[in-house]
Design a protein around this motif. Sequence first.
Motif, PDB file in Angstrom:
ATOM      1  N   PHE A  97     -29.025 -19.867  50.503  1.00  0.00           N
ATOM      2  CA  PHE A  97     -27.794 -19.102  50.294  1.00  0.00           C
ATOM      3  C   PHE A  97     -26.563 -19.811  50.856  1.00  0.00           C
ATOM      4  N   ASP A  98     -26.736 -20.566  51.944  1.00  0.00           N
ATOM      5  CA  ASP A  98     -25.603 -21.282  52.541  1.00  0.00           C
ATOM      6  C   ASP A  98     -25.020 -22.325  51.595  1.00  0.00           C
ATOM      7  N   HIS A  99     -25.784 -22.735  50.588  1.00  0.00           N
ATOM      8  CA  HIS A  99     -25.340 -23.756  49.647  1.00  0.00           C
ATOM      9  C   HIS A  99     -24.958 -23.156  48.296  1.00  0.00           C
ATOM     10  N   CYS A 100     -24.846 -21.828  48.238  1.00  0.00           N
ATOM     11  CA  CYS A 100     -24.502 -21.126  46.998  1.00  0.00           C
ATOM     12  C   CYS A 100     -23.137 -20.460  47.132  1.00  0.00           C
ATOM     13  N   ARG A 101     -22.660 -19.913  46.056  1.00  0.00           N
ATOM     14  CA  ARG A 101     -21.392 -19.187  46.077  1.00  0.00           C
ATOM     15  C   ARG A 101     -21.561 -17.918  46.909  1.00  0.00           C
ATOM     16  N   PRO A 102     -20.564 -17.570  47.728  1.00  0.00           N
ATOM     17  CA  PRO A 102     -20.724 -16.445  48.665  1.00  0.00           C
ATOM     18  C   PRO A 102     -20.547 -15.083  48.012  1.00  0.00           C
ATOM     19  N   MET A 103     -21.281 -14.843  46.955  1.00  0.00           N
ATOM     20  CA  MET A 103     -21.211 -13.540  46.292  1.00  0.00           C
ATOM     21  C   MET A 103     -22.624 -13.043  46.022  1.00  0.00           C
ATOM     22  N   ILE A 104     -22.810 -11.745  46.130  1.00  0.00           N
ATOM     23  CA  ILE A 104     -24.122 -11.128  45.935  1.00  0.00           C
ATOM     24  C   ILE A 104     -24.026 -10.130  44.801  1.00  0.00           C
ATOM     25  N   LEU A 105     -24.859 -10.289  43.804  1.00  0.00           N
ATOM     26  CA  LEU A 105     -24.897  -9.374  42.665  1.00  0.00           C
ATOM     27  C   LEU A 105     -26.163  -8.534  42.751  1.00  0.00           C
ATOM     28  N   VAL A 106     -26.023  -7.253  42.559  1.00  0.00           N
ATOM     29  CA  VAL A 106     -27.130  -6.309  42.750  1.00  0.00           C
ATOM     30  C   VAL A 106     -27.280  -5.434  41.515  1.00  0.00           C
ATOM     31  N   TRP A 147     -30.505   2.937  49.330  1.00  0.00           N
ATOM     32  CA  TRP A 147     -29.482   1.891  49.269  1.00  0.00           C
ATOM     33  C   TRP A 147     -29.047   1.457  50.663  1.00  0.00           C
ATOM     34  N   THR A 148     -28.981   2.407  51.596  1.00  0.00           N
ATOM     35  CA  THR A 148     -28.637   2.058  52.979  1.00  0.00           C
ATOM     36  C   THR A 148     -29.676   1.116  53.557  1.00  0.00           C
ATOM     37  N   TRP A 149     -30.961   1.432  53.365  1.00  0.00           N
ATOM     38  CA  TRP A 149     -32.052   0.604  53.873  1.00  0.00           C
ATOM     39  C   TRP A 149     -32.012  -0.783  53.241  1.00  0.00           C
ATOM     40  N   PHE A 150     -31.726  -0.843  51.938  1.00  0.00           N
ATOM     41  CA  PHE A 150     -31.676  -2.121  51.223  1.00  0.00           C
ATOM     42  C   PHE A 150     -30.562  -3.011  51.760  1.00  0.00           C
ATOM     43  N   PHE A 151     -29.351  -2.482  51.862  1.00  0.00           N
ATOM     44  CA  PHE A 151     -28.223  -3.309  52.288  1.00  0.00           C
ATOM     45  C   PHE A 151     -28.289  -3.646  53.774  1.00  0.00           C
ATOM     46  N   GLN A 152     -28.877  -2.781  54.581  1.00  0.00           N
ATOM     47  CA  GLN A 152     -29.075  -3.121  55.992  1.00  0.00           C
ATOM     48  C   GLN A 152     -30.013  -4.312  56.132  1.00  0.00           C
ATOM     49  N   ASN A 153     -31.099  -4.322  55.364  1.00  0.00           N
ATOM     50  CA  ASN A 153     -32.032  -5.453  55.397  1.00  0.00           C
ATOM     51  C   ASN A 153     -31.392  -6.711  54.815  1.00  0.00           C
ATOM     52  N   LEU A 154     -30.590  -6.535  53.775  1.00  0.00           N
ATOM     53  CA  LEU A 154     -29.900  -7.678  53.180  1.00  0.00           C
ATOM     54  C   LEU A 154     -28.947  -8.311  54.193  1.00  0.00           C
ATOM     55  N   LYS A 155     -28.258  -7.471  54.952  1.00  0.00           N
ATOM     56  CA  LYS A 155     -27.334  -7.973  55.969  1.00  0.00           C
ATOM     57  C   LYS A 155     -28.089  -8.646  57.110  1.00  0.00           C
ATOM     58  N   GLU A 156     -29.230  -8.078  57.507  1.00  0.00           N
ATOM     59  CA  GLU A 156     -30.049  -8.698  58.556  1.00  0.00           C
ATOM     60  C   GLU A 156     -30.524 -10.084  58.124  1.00  0.00           C
ATOM     61  N   ALA A 157     -30.898 -10.205  56.861  1.00  0.00           N
ATOM     62  CA  ALA A 157     -31.448 -11.474  56.365  1.00  0.00           C
ATOM     63  C   ALA A 157     -30.368 -12.535  56.174  1.00  0.00           C
ATOM     64  N   TYR A 158     -29.179 -12.138  55.689  1.00  0.00           N
ATOM     65  CA  TYR A 158     -28.171 -13.121  55.293  1.00  0.00           C
ATOM     66  C   TYR A 158     -26.885 -13.077  56.113  1.00  0.00           C
ATOM     67  N   GLY A 159     -26.687 -12.012  56.893  1.00  0.00           N
ATOM     68  CA  GLY A 159     -25.459 -11.909  57.664  1.00  0.00           C
ATOM     69  C   GLY A 159     -24.241 -11.796  56.762  1.00  0.00           C
ATOM     70  N   GLU A 160     -23.105 -12.239  57.263  1.00  0.00           N
ATOM     71  CA  GLU A 160     -21.861 -12.239  56.487  1.00  0.00           C
ATOM     72  C   GLU A 160     -21.279 -13.643  56.467  1.00  0.00           C
ATOM     73  N   ARG A 161     -20.685 -14.000  55.336  1.00  0.00           N
ATOM     74  CA  ARG A 161     -20.034 -15.302  55.190  1.00  0.00           C
ATOM     75  C   ARG A 161     -18.566 -15.122  54.862  1.00  0.00           C
ATOM     76  N   GLU A 162     -17.800 -16.157  55.095  1.00  0.00           N
ATOM     77  CA  GLU A 162     -16.375 -16.119  54.747  1.00  0.00           C
ATOM     78  C   GLU A 162     -16.216 -16.029  53.231  1.00  0.00           C
ATOM     79  N   HIS A 163     -15.280 -15.212  52.786  1.00  0.00           N
ATOM     80  CA  HIS A 163     -14.986 -15.006  51.360  1.00  0.00           C
ATOM     81  C   HIS A 163     -16.168 -14.390  50.597  1.00  0.00           C
ATOM     82  N   MET A 164     -17.059 -13.730  51.295  1.00  0.00           N
ATOM     83  CA  MET A 164     -18.227 -13.122  50.657  1.00  0.00           C
ATOM     84  C   MET A 164     -17.829 -11.827  49.959  1.00  0.00           C
ATOM     85  N   CYS A 165     -18.518 -11.495  48.852  1.00  0.00           N
ATOM     86  CA  CYS A 165     -18.267 -10.231  48.155  1.00  0.00           C
ATOM     87  C   CYS A 165     -19.560  -9.743  47.512  1.00  0.00           C
ATOM     88  N   VAL A 166     -19.582  -8.467  47.147  1.00  0.00           N
ATOM     89  CA  VAL A 166     -20.742  -7.843  46.511  1.00  0.00           C
ATOM     90  C   VAL A 166     -20.295  -7.286  45.168  1.00  0.00           C
TER      91      VAL A 166
END
Length: 321
Positions: A97-106, A147-166
Amino acid sequence: MVKQKFKNHKRKYSATEIRSDMKEDLGMDLTYIMCWRAKEQAIEYLRGKPSASYGKLPAYIHVLNTTYPGSHIRMKKHEDNEFLYIFIALTTFIQGFDHCRPMILVDASYLRGLYNGTFVAACTMDGAGHIFPLAYEIVDSENDAFWTWFFQNLKEAYGEREHMCVVFDRNPSIIKVVAGVYKNVPHYTCMWHLWVNVKKKIRKSHNALSEIFYTMAKSYSKSEFHNLMEKVEVVDVRVKNYLELAGYDKWARSCATVHRGWTLTSNIVESINAALVSARELPIYDFLEEVRLMFGRWNCENRQEALYTRTNLIEKFQAIL
């Protein structure tokens, strides 16, 4: 006699076809219900009972953690030990993920097996413009708690990056949960889903305004955006009011607070759901393994392409330049 034909889950072999083949090959007149029962029995021989598939999950998670050390894999159960959710983000996804565009599509899609559920996938795009999977999950149903459980785990796994969006469709639960979990990360609406909502609410004007809307959403200039919006207002002010209420910054590239690039829809994550249409009928263990194998094939093919690229960019982008 028919069991081997069900090894490939993508192959459709109906009871009617079994009946026809038995008549042609052996001269036997079988009833439809006999052939249907034979099909069900053959599938059970190959894959076991769907209920037993859930019992394999603890061992499956252990093997995944052993094979992919550093993965973020979580399973949640009811108090009576019944399955509720499973979230999987393999270490290869996390590292990439660190080498990809900082956007997450769900996006989410429904399973069609004996036990209903919902499959959720999150992905992004790598530097070569390929789909790069980030995480996938199976849940009992779509609601705020899931959805809360999903995004909490997603945040634990990937954290936050600069210019990131969902980016996602306009699901009210997702909007509320993302705003709570990712307080500093903007979230955007898939422009295609937004226009579908416009079609449902304002039927008369959508044909005349469809091309203008997509041009407006893709425009890079705010002046061009506002010029097009004036045309929309002339045709039907209700469309302008609806788009304004949705928030220009949520769907228009020129108004976004971060650079969205080409990612204005959730099409790439819907491509994942489309690739798994036939697999969605499988028991949960077989389905999860099918997802893992598919993502493995994609990543391997993309890696091979990158290894044999001799230019600064891949051939597709080099040709554009």
